[in-house]
Design a protein around this motif. Structure first.
Motif, PDB file in Angstrom:
ATOM      1  N   GLN A  67      13.033  -3.799  -1.309  1.00  0.00           N
ATOM      2  CA  GLN A  67      13.271  -4.238   0.058  1.00  0.00           C
ATOM      3  C   GLN A  67      12.272  -5.323   0.463  1.00  0.00           C
ATOM      4  O   GLN A  67      12.640  -6.310   1.104  1.00  0.00           O
ATOM      5  CB  GLN A  67      13.171  -3.063   1.025  1.00  0.00           C
ATOM      6  CG  GLN A  67      14.328  -2.105   0.936  1.00  0.00           C
ATOM      7  CD  GLN A  67      14.156  -0.950   1.891  1.00  0.00           C
ATOM      8  OE1 GLN A  67      13.722  -1.120   3.023  1.00  0.00           O
ATOM      9  NE2 GLN A  67      14.487   0.238   1.432  1.00  0.00           N
ATOM     10  N   THR A  68      11.016  -5.143   0.080  1.00  0.00           N
ATOM     11  CA  THR A  68       9.987  -6.127   0.408  1.00  0.00           C
ATOM     12  C   THR A  68      10.290  -7.470  -0.239  1.00  0.00           C
ATOM     13  O   THR A  68      10.204  -8.520   0.414  1.00  0.00           O
ATOM     14  CB  THR A  68       8.603  -5.620  -0.032  1.00  0.00           C
ATOM     15  OG1 THR A  68       8.349  -4.372   0.626  1.00  0.00           O
ATOM     16  CG2 THR A  68       7.513  -6.616   0.315  1.00  0.00           C
ATOM     17  N   LEU A  69      10.662  -7.456  -1.509  1.00  0.00           N
ATOM     18  CA  LEU A  69      10.985  -8.699  -2.207  1.00  0.00           C
ATOM     19  C   LEU A  69      12.206  -9.387  -1.595  1.00  0.00           C
ATOM     20  O   LEU A  69      12.225 -10.608  -1.411  1.00  0.00           O
ATOM     21  CB  LEU A  69      11.213  -8.433  -3.691  1.00  0.00           C
ATOM     22  CG  LEU A  69       9.971  -8.047  -4.482  1.00  0.00           C
ATOM     23  CD1 LEU A  69      10.349  -7.626  -5.889  1.00  0.00           C
ATOM     24  CD2 LEU A  69       8.970  -9.189  -4.507  1.00  0.00           C
ATOM     25  N   HIS A  70      13.212  -8.602  -1.257  1.00  0.00           N
ATOM     26  CA  HIS A  70      14.407  -9.185  -0.638  1.00  0.00           C
ATOM     27  C   HIS A  70      14.094  -9.743   0.751  1.00  0.00           C
ATOM     28  O   HIS A  70      14.610 -10.802   1.124  1.00  0.00           O
ATOM     29  CB  HIS A  70      15.545  -8.177  -0.579  1.00  0.00           C
ATOM     30  CG  HIS A  70      16.164  -7.904  -1.908  1.00  0.00           C
ATOM     31  ND1 HIS A  70      16.804  -8.874  -2.646  1.00  0.00           N
ATOM     32  CD2 HIS A  70      16.240  -6.772  -2.642  1.00  0.00           C
ATOM     33  CE1 HIS A  70      17.244  -8.354  -3.777  1.00  0.00           C
ATOM     34  NE2 HIS A  70      16.908  -7.079  -3.800  1.00  0.00           N
ATOM     35  N   ALA A  71      13.246  -9.058   1.506  1.00  0.00           N
ATOM     36  CA  ALA A  71      12.856  -9.560   2.827  1.00  0.00           C
ATOM     37  C   ALA A  71      12.131 -10.895   2.690  1.00  0.00           C
ATOM     38  O   ALA A  71      12.351 -11.817   3.488  1.00  0.00           O
ATOM     39  CB  ALA A  71      11.979  -8.536   3.547  1.00  0.00           C
ATOM     40  N   GLN A  72      11.300 -11.018   1.683  1.00  0.00           N
ATOM     41  CA  GLN A  72      10.603 -12.283   1.440  1.00  0.00           C
ATOM     42  C   GLN A  72      11.593 -13.378   1.054  1.00  0.00           C
ATOM     43  O   GLN A  72      11.452 -14.534   1.471  1.00  0.00           O
ATOM     44  CB  GLN A  72       9.541 -12.108   0.354  1.00  0.00           C
ATOM     45  CG  GLN A  72       8.379 -11.249   0.805  1.00  0.00           C
ATOM     46  CD  GLN A  72       7.437 -10.875  -0.339  1.00  0.00           C
ATOM     47  OE1 GLN A  72       7.728 -11.095  -1.512  1.00  0.00           O
ATOM     48  NE2 GLN A  72       6.314 -10.278   0.022  1.00  0.00           N
ATOM     49  N   ARG A  99      12.365   1.397  -4.349  1.00  0.00           N
ATOM     50  CA  ARG A  99      13.221   0.943  -3.251  1.00  0.00           C
ATOM     51  C   ARG A  99      12.417   0.119  -2.242  1.00  0.00           C
ATOM     52  O   ARG A  99      12.865  -0.925  -1.770  1.00  0.00           O
ATOM     53  CB  ARG A  99      13.885   2.131  -2.552  1.00  0.00           C
ATOM     54  CG  ARG A  99      15.180   2.568  -3.206  1.00  0.00           C
ATOM     55  CD  ARG A  99      15.935   3.541  -2.314  1.00  0.00           C
ATOM     56  NE  ARG A  99      15.328   4.859  -2.282  1.00  0.00           N
ATOM     57  CZ  ARG A  99      15.561   5.801  -3.193  1.00  0.00           C
ATOM     58  NH1 ARG A  99      16.362   5.571  -4.210  1.00  0.00           N
ATOM     59  NH2 ARG A  99      14.989   6.975  -3.094  1.00  0.00           N
ATOM     60  N   LEU A 100      11.215   0.587  -1.932  1.00  0.00           N
ATOM     61  CA  LEU A 100      10.373  -0.128  -0.981  1.00  0.00           C
ATOM     62  C   LEU A 100       9.985  -1.503  -1.528  1.00  0.00           C
ATOM     63  O   LEU A 100      10.032  -2.505  -0.802  1.00  0.00           O
ATOM     64  CB  LEU A 100       9.120   0.688  -0.666  1.00  0.00           C
ATOM     65  CG  LEU A 100       8.147   0.075   0.332  1.00  0.00           C
ATOM     66  CD1 LEU A 100       8.827  -0.144   1.680  1.00  0.00           C
ATOM     67  CD2 LEU A 100       6.925   0.956   0.488  1.00  0.00           C
ATOM     68  N   CYS A 101       9.639  -1.569  -2.794  1.00  0.00           N
ATOM     69  CA  CYS A 101       9.301  -2.857  -3.413  1.00  0.00           C
ATOM     70  C   CYS A 101      10.499  -3.807  -3.385  1.00  0.00           C
ATOM     71  O   CYS A 101      10.347  -4.992  -3.075  1.00  0.00           O
ATOM     72  CB  CYS A 101       8.817  -2.651  -4.847  1.00  0.00           C
ATOM     73  SG  CYS A 101       7.171  -1.942  -4.953  1.00  0.00           S
ATOM     74  N   ARG A 160       0.805  -1.199   0.000  1.00  0.00           N
ATOM     75  CA  ARG A 160       0.000   0.000   0.000  1.00  0.00           C
ATOM     76  C   ARG A 160       0.848   1.264   0.000  1.00  0.00           C
ATOM     77  O   ARG A 160       0.514   2.216  -0.662  1.00  0.00           O
ATOM     78  CB  ARG A 160      -0.918   0.012   1.217  1.00  0.00           C
ATOM     79  CG  ARG A 160      -2.000  -1.016   1.154  1.00  0.00           C
ATOM     80  CD  ARG A 160      -2.878  -0.898   2.354  1.00  0.00           C
ATOM     81  NE  ARG A 160      -3.852  -1.951   2.343  1.00  0.00           N
ATOM     82  CZ  ARG A 160      -4.490  -2.357   3.401  1.00  0.00           C
ATOM     83  NH1 ARG A 160      -4.234  -1.796   4.557  1.00  0.00           N
ATOM     84  NH2 ARG A 160      -5.365  -3.303   3.323  1.00  0.00           N
ATOM     85  N   ALA A 207       3.862   1.616  -1.157  1.00  0.00           N
ATOM     86  CA  ALA A 207       4.466   1.794  -2.476  1.00  0.00           C
ATOM     87  C   ALA A 207       3.463   2.406  -3.446  1.00  0.00           C
ATOM     88  O   ALA A 207       3.808   3.297  -4.230  1.00  0.00           O
ATOM     89  CB  ALA A 207       4.977   0.463  -3.010  1.00  0.00           C
ATOM     90  N   TYR A 247      19.922  -8.491  -0.181  1.00  0.00           N
ATOM     91  CA  TYR A 247      19.078  -7.682   0.698  1.00  0.00           C
ATOM     92  C   TYR A 247      19.904  -6.549   1.297  1.00  0.00           C
ATOM     93  O   TYR A 247      19.452  -5.404   1.373  1.00  0.00           O
ATOM     94  CB  TYR A 247      18.466  -8.552   1.786  1.00  0.00           C
ATOM     95  CG  TYR A 247      17.370  -7.894   2.594  1.00  0.00           C
ATOM     96  CD1 TYR A 247      16.627  -6.828   2.110  1.00  0.00           C
ATOM     97  CD2 TYR A 247      17.066  -8.360   3.861  1.00  0.00           C
ATOM     98  CE1 TYR A 247      15.623  -6.245   2.858  1.00  0.00           C
ATOM     99  CE2 TYR A 247      16.051  -7.784   4.617  1.00  0.00           C
ATOM    100  CZ  TYR A 247      15.342  -6.728   4.114  1.00  0.00           C
ATOM    101  OH  TYR A 247      14.343  -6.151   4.864  1.00  0.00           O
TER     102      TYR A 247
END
Length: 110
Positions: A21-26, A17-19, A1, A3, A41
Motif C-alpha cells: 500500500q505504501t509503495l502504491h501510494a507513492q 500488505r502495508l508495504c 516502522r 511494517a 493501488y
C-alpha cells in the motif's frame, strides 16, 4: 516502522500488505494521472479490505482510461463487494457493452 513491528510479531501478511500500500501510494503521488497506477493501488487496497478507498482509486482509473474494460470490471466487483449491487451490475454491464468479446471472469468476484 509499523511494517517492521508487524514482522517482529510474525504478522508477515499484514506487513507485506502495508508495504504494498505504501509503495502504491507513492506511485500515485508520483504519477497521479496514470490510470494503471490507480488501478494497481486499488487492487492493493482491495486485498487489504479497504474497499471504499479501493473504489475511489478504481473510479479515478476509469475516468483516466474509460476504454479499459479491466478497470470497469474491477470497479464493478468492488461495488458488489460493498453490497452496492445495482452500481456493481451497471459497471459489469458496461464492460460487456464496451467490448462484446469481454467475458467476465466470475472467479475474480470477491
Amino acid at each position: 516502522r509499523l511494517a517492521s513491528a508487524l514482522l517482529r510479531t510474525g504478522d508477515t501478511d499484514d506487513a507485506l500488505r502495508l508495504c504494498a500500500q505504501t509503495l502504491h501510494a507513492q506511485a500515485v503521488a508520483a504519477a497521479p494521472e496514470e490510470a494503471l497506477v490507480h488501478y494497481n493501488y486499488g487492487a492493493a487496497l482491495k486485498r487489504a479490505h479497504a474497499f471504499e478507498r479501493a473504489i475511489a482509486h478504481n473510479r479515478k482509473s476509469v475516468a483516466l482510461a474509460p476504454d479499459d474494460v479491466d478497470v470497469w470490471f474491477s470497479l464493478g466487483t468492488l461495488l458488489i463487494a460493498t453490497s452496492d449491487f445495482k452500481s456493481g451490475c451497471e459497471q459489469l454491464e458496461a464492460v460487456t457493452r464496451a467490448n462484446s468479446n469481454a467475458v467476465p471472469t466470475w472467479g475474480m468476484l470477491p
